[in-house]
Design a protein around this motif. Structure first.
Motif, mmCIF file in Angstrom:
data_model
loop_
_atom_site.group_PDB
_atom_site.id
_atom_site.type_symbol
_atom_site.label_atom_id
_atom_site.label_comp_id
_atom_site.label_asym_id
_atom_site.label_seq_id
_atom_site.Cartn_x
_atom_site.Cartn_y
_atom_site.Cartn_z
ATOM 1 N N LEU A 216 1.070 -1.149 -0.019
ATOM 2 C CA LEU A 216 -0.072 -0.020 0.065
ATOM 3 C C LEU A 216 0.862 1.021 0.032
ATOM 4 C CD1 LEU A 216 -3.283 0.860 1.969
ATOM 5 C CD2 LEU A 216 -1.774 2.417 1.784
ATOM 6 N N SER A 271 -6.092 7.487 7.941
ATOM 7 C CA SER A 271 -5.420 6.352 7.919
ATOM 8 C C SER A 271 -6.012 5.500 9.199
ATOM 9 C CB SER A 271 -3.995 6.392 8.059
ATOM 10 O OG SER A 271 -3.667 7.336 9.134
ATOM 11 N N VAL A 275 -7.528 1.684 8.418
ATOM 12 C CA VAL A 275 -7.004 0.380 9.176
ATOM 13 C C VAL A 275 -8.205 -0.258 9.862
ATOM 14 C CG1 VAL A 275 -5.588 -0.394 10.990
ATOM 15 C CG2 VAL A 275 -4.661 1.165 9.257
ATOM 16 N N ASN A 278 -10.738 -1.623 7.217
ATOM 17 C CA ASN A 278 -10.208 -2.731 5.872
ATOM 18 C C ASN A 278 -9.347 -3.914 6.881
ATOM 19 O OD1 ASN A 278 -10.998 -1.649 3.173
ATOM 20 N ND2 ASN A 278 -10.308 0.323 4.433
ATOM 21 N N VAL A 282 -5.604 -5.154 5.673
ATOM 22 C CA VAL A 282 -4.354 -4.536 6.311
ATOM 23 C C VAL A 282 -3.544 -5.769 6.935
ATOM 24 C CG1 VAL A 282 -3.811 -3.131 8.368
ATOM 25 C CG2 VAL A 282 -5.569 -2.214 6.821
ATOM 26 N N LYS A 283 -4.410 -6.791 7.203
ATOM 27 C CA LYS A 283 -3.622 -7.938 8.028
ATOM 28 C C LYS A 283 -2.796 -8.508 7.096
ATOM 29 C CE LYS A 283 -4.673 -12.225 10.749
ATOM 30 N NZ LYS A 283 -5.668 -13.031 11.154
ATOM 31 N N LEU A 285 -0.959 -7.336 4.366
ATOM 32 C CA LEU A 285 -0.072 -6.321 3.560
ATOM 33 C C LEU A 285 1.123 -6.913 4.086
ATOM 34 C CD1 LEU A 285 -1.746 -2.828 4.210
ATOM 35 C CD2 LEU A 285 -1.229 -4.093 2.043
ATOM 36 N N MET A 288 3.499 -1.197 3.984
ATOM 37 C CA MET A 288 2.988 0.072 3.997
ATOM 38 C C MET A 288 4.070 1.281 3.672
ATOM 39 S SD MET A 288 1.878 3.273 5.214
ATOM 40 C CE MET A 288 0.523 4.605 4.846
ATOM 41 N N HIS A 331 1.575 6.328 8.262
ATOM 42 C CA HIS A 331 2.248 5.016 8.461
ATOM 43 C C HIS A 331 1.962 4.382 9.886
ATOM 44 C CE1 HIS A 331 5.115 7.822 9.724
ATOM 45 N NE2 HIS A 331 5.669 6.815 10.508
ATOM 46 N N PHE A 334 -0.808 1.734 10.753
ATOM 47 C CA PHE A 334 -0.441 0.578 10.110
ATOM 48 C C PHE A 334 0.519 -0.091 11.025
ATOM 49 C CE2 PHE A 334 -2.205 2.963 6.701
ATOM 50 C CZ PHE A 334 -3.122 1.912 5.936
ATOM 51 N N ALA A 337 -0.797 -1.784 13.815
ATOM 52 C CA ALA A 337 -1.742 -2.953 13.304
ATOM 53 C C ALA A 337 -0.851 -4.004 13.033
ATOM 54 C CB ALA A 337 -2.678 -2.447 12.319
ATOM 55 N N VAL A 339 1.701 -3.973 10.764
ATOM 56 C CA VAL A 339 1.987 -3.957 9.305
ATOM 57 C C VAL A 339 3.474 -3.294 9.247
ATOM 58 C CG1 VAL A 339 1.685 -3.117 7.152
ATOM 59 C CG2 VAL A 339 -0.287 -3.806 8.469
#
Length: 386
Positions: A216, A271, A275, A278, A282-283, A285, A288, A331, A334, A337, A339
């Motif tokens: 992403l 953002s 997260v 989606n 996201v999980k 990816l 990012m 960022h 992400f 999460a 990522v």
């Protein structure tokens, strides 16, 4: 017959693509819309324009909306004699217009400082520093002041936020404005604010059939009040679009999302919403990449974030790597999460969040894009396509 640009010729050579504008044309067009504050007409104009450009490159797009409460300064000032002096309402300040005498508060605005003077029914003027804005406001209110002006202790305008909402009108001003406010002088303080819900809109571009991207590429489209946002962050938005252009017709486009976030300046809200909304995408990816302020060379291009991604960047480029690079951009949600994320940044230029943010260097934007493409290729080459 009009001569076609290289970018236009490239667009026409790719199957199913329309005529896309050059990076320079995109920059000029979007800057003319003005500051892209979330919820403003200029913000929507810019998004619609980028949406059109993504589609011209053969991408599909979708919009993802979210709503949040926001405090807006509608134009605040203080009048001293014949002068109308500009200031900015602190976030969570009360609003109103009032006329009263100024009282210069000694020190930095502690309870003891306010006790040393009589501010009851008057407008307190105090220096920034040591004591938080909220503590100054609470002390002023406790002492009976009807308004508070906080004077910056460094060059430039003063913008800030009170931790808690207050009924007291609180204005931040520059040192120059503060120097013009004399003890005992009659002032007219106008703190004009609005609290309302705002709708933000994230724009996501992707190739038909791509439902689970591995990469992403993102940047925020919004800017702050009064700032056209050439570097912050039209430069990053242009980089995302340029990445989409360079990827069009290549395998990278089939493995990527290209996303322009809204509401970054209000707290990374676009953002964060992406997260949350989606989570399954996201999980999965692999990375990012966030591009924010890459159009002015205040510092060399610096990449910060995930150690493995920085190692990949070090193998394919000579950019500066900094694991502790500034973290206040898109960022962050992400990374929170889980990522792996990489932050592309060229430092804070002199016009950061100022009306003078009207310049960007397209060559620097392209330079950031080149690095992002190399690192993406390094990352994806180690991972089979899904």
């Amino acid at each position: 017959m009009q001569k076609l640009t290289a970018a236009a010729l490239l667009a026409l050579t790719l199957p199913g693509l329309g005529l896309a504008a050059t990076l320079e044309e995109n920059a000029k067009t979007v800057l003319e819309f003005g500051p892209r504050v979330t919820g403003s007409p200029a913000n929507e104009q810019a998004r619609a324009y980028f949406e059109q450009q993504f589609k011209a490159l053969g991408y599909q797009t979708r919009r993802e909306t979210f709503t949040y409460p926001r405090f807006d300064d509608l134009g605040s000032d203080v009048r001293a004699g014949e002068q109308t002096l500009k200031g900015f309402a602190l976030q969570n300040s009360g609003g109103g217009e009032l006329t009263a005498a100024a009282v210069r508060v000694p020190g930095v605005g502690t309870l003891e400082d306010f006790a040393a003077v009589d501010v009851r029914g008057k407008i307190a003027v105090v220096a920034r520093g040591q004591v938080t804005f909220s503590q100054k406001a609470a002390a002023a209110l406790s002492a009976g002041a009807t308004g508070l002006i906080i004077v910056n202790n460094q060059a430039g305008e003063l913008r800030g936020a009170l931790g808690d909402q207050t009924q007291l009108p609180v204005l931040g001003v520059s040192q120059q404005v503060g120097a013009a406010l004399k003890d005992g002088q009659r002032l007219i303080l106008g703190v004009r604010v609005r609290r309302a819900d705002v709708q933000g809109v994230n724009l996501v571009a992707f190739k038909a059939g791509v439902t689970q991207p591995e990469m992403l590429f993102g940047g925020h489209l919004d800017s702050v009040q009064g700032a056209p946002g050439a570097n912050d962050n039209l430069s990053g938005s242009l980089a995302v679009l340029e990445l989409a252009r360079r990827a069009a017709g290549t395998p990278l486009s089939q493995r990527s999302y290209f996303t322009l976030f809204d509401g970054e300046e209000d707290g990374l809200l676009g953002s964060r919403d992406f997260v949350k909304a989606n989570a399954p995408i996201v999980k999965q990816l692999k990375a990012m990449f966030n591009l924010d302020m890459v159009g002015i060379d205040a510092e060399p291009l610096t990449l910060g974030g995930d150690a493995a991604l920085m190692a990949a960047a070090g193998r394919v480029s000579k950019v500066q790597l900094n694991a502790s690079a500034p973290g206040g951009s898109d960022h962050v949600p992400f990374r929170e999460a889980g990522v792996p994320a990489l932050f592309f940044h060229r430092g804070l230029d002199a016009n950061y969040h100022q009306p003078g943010d009207i310049l960007l260097d397209e060559a620097l934007v392209r330079g950031a894009v080149e690095v992002a493409l190399k690192v993406a290729d390094e990352v994806l080459s180690a991972a089979p396509a899904q």
